[in-house]
Design a protein around this motif. Sequence first.
Motif, short mmCIF file in Angstrom:
data_model
loop_
_atom_site.label_atom_id
_atom_site.label_comp_id
_atom_site.label_asym_id
_atom_site.label_seq_id
_atom_site.Cartn_x
_atom_site.Cartn_y
_atom_site.Cartn_z
N ILE A 79 0.84 -1.20 0.00
CA ILE A 79 0.00 0.00 0.00
C ILE A 79 0.87 1.25 0.00
O ILE A 79 0.71 2.16 -0.83
CB ILE A 79 -0.93 0.01 1.23
CG1 ILE A 79 -1.83 -1.24 1.25
CG2 ILE A 79 -1.74 1.30 1.27
CD1 ILE A 79 -2.81 -1.34 0.12
N MET B 200 1.22 5.07 -2.17
CA MET B 200 0.45 6.14 -1.55
C MET B 200 1.19 6.63 -0.31
O MET B 200 1.68 5.83 0.49
CB MET B 200 -0.96 5.69 -1.16
CG MET B 200 -1.85 5.32 -2.34
SD MET B 200 -3.56 4.91 -1.86
CE MET B 200 -4.30 6.55 -1.85
N LEU C 193 -3.21 8.41 1.51
CA LEU C 193 -4.07 7.32 1.94
C LEU C 193 -5.14 7.81 2.91
O LEU C 193 -6.32 7.45 2.78
CB LEU C 193 -3.24 6.20 2.57
CG LEU C 193 -4.04 4.99 3.05
CD1 LEU C 193 -4.87 4.39 1.93
CD2 LEU C 193 -3.13 3.93 3.65
N VAL D 150 -9.30 0.73 -1.37
CA VAL D 150 -7.89 1.07 -1.13
C VAL D 150 -6.97 0.12 -1.90
O VAL D 150 -6.07 0.55 -2.63
CB VAL D 150 -7.56 1.05 0.37
CG1 VAL D 150 -6.04 1.12 0.59
CG2 VAL D 150 -8.24 2.21 1.10
N CYS E 298 -4.56 1.00 -5.13
CA CYS E 298 -3.10 0.80 -5.10
C CYS E 298 -2.65 -0.12 -6.23
O CYS E 298 -1.59 0.10 -6.83
CB CYS E 298 -2.68 0.25 -3.74
SG CYS E 298 -2.84 1.46 -2.41
#
Length: 402
Positions: A259, A263, A268, A289, A293
């Motif tokens: 992740i 970001m 995020l 999310v 990503c």
Amino acid sequence: MGAFLDKPKMEKHNAHGEGNGIRYGLSSMQGWRVEMEDAHTAALGLPAPGLTDWSFFAVYDGHAGSRVANYCAKHLLEHIMGAGFGAAGQRSSPAGSESVADAPPAEGAPTVEAVKAGIRAGFLGIDEHMRGFSDLRNGTDRSGSTAVGVLLSPEHFFFMNCGDSRAVLYRNSQVCFSTHDHKPCNPHERERIQNAGGSVMIQRVNGSLAVSRALGDYDYKCVVGRGPTEQLVSPEPEVCEMLRTPEQDQFVVLACDGIWDVMSNEELCDFVKSRLEVSDDLERICNEVVDTCLHKGSRDNMSVVLVCLPNTPKVSEEAVRRDGELNRYLESRVEAMLSRPADEGFPDLATVMRNLSADGSMPALPPGGGLASKQSVIEAVYNSLSPYREEEGSGANLECHW
């Protein structure tokens, strides 16, 4: 360093729960990696007298296999609790102390310093315990894992980190805390590695391992005459305690580097905040999310845990309306592009995305997520209209990421 698939595996594992005044959701996805090596823990209420109003969440990012990550997901919490912080917490604070950490605890609750010591002892204890497993001892399994977690008491956050997974606290509409990534190039980490006879090459321990602290990885923990925290790779967590401020605390995010590679902390959290204003489905938000990503170019396994606190952003009718308008705008633009194919035929998905990214009339995109966060919407309408349907996940392999 990991091998990759021809196309990403986008099936997701989800979970959610509610209790102790908090809600959580989580999502994990294998993505481009050949194996899924991430794991997680979510526990509302700890199995000990006086700790039922405490909660624990963690993410583990395995490497060279999933053995260590999976074991830690099941047993790290019990090692932390078994390290004795419950008993240690019964000690009274030193006379005359005025620090928050040494303030007298509620009856039956451990002190702040006892909890921090228990977390550290739990990490070192589980690492030493796993060393005795036959497959890890004889080298048939060389796996290791990062670990990032948060232990929530009614009054405190206890953040713990070992490796380069990360936790952030979003308070008063801004990132107010982030754990520190343990990378071999960090001066303190490099010094320990070199003192143990190792080196840092291409930003890796001995040119191989990309993290300087981890559980497992026993090939890097065999320097004679040095303790467990003095080895090339250390299992020692960094532990940070913060007082909770219920009127300002909004949410905590725990995630692996799949992740964070694409970001920033602010991106995020801004994205999560914008999604919380559109939906209260935490699994759905976590899925958005990981999909975002993936579309931003992450090639790793991806796991995220979202812990929402009482002051978390609420769904807004205005935000829902704007998001719906954006989706309809994107759908209409894709329909327009496909209804008038150029001489060379229907545009491929990359061309559609490129044209949309240059659209100066587009309504505001989700902060932090950008066009990548709407690629699933775009792919859906593209596939419904194009004679050359894209296979699921193929859009993640576009040369440009949005």
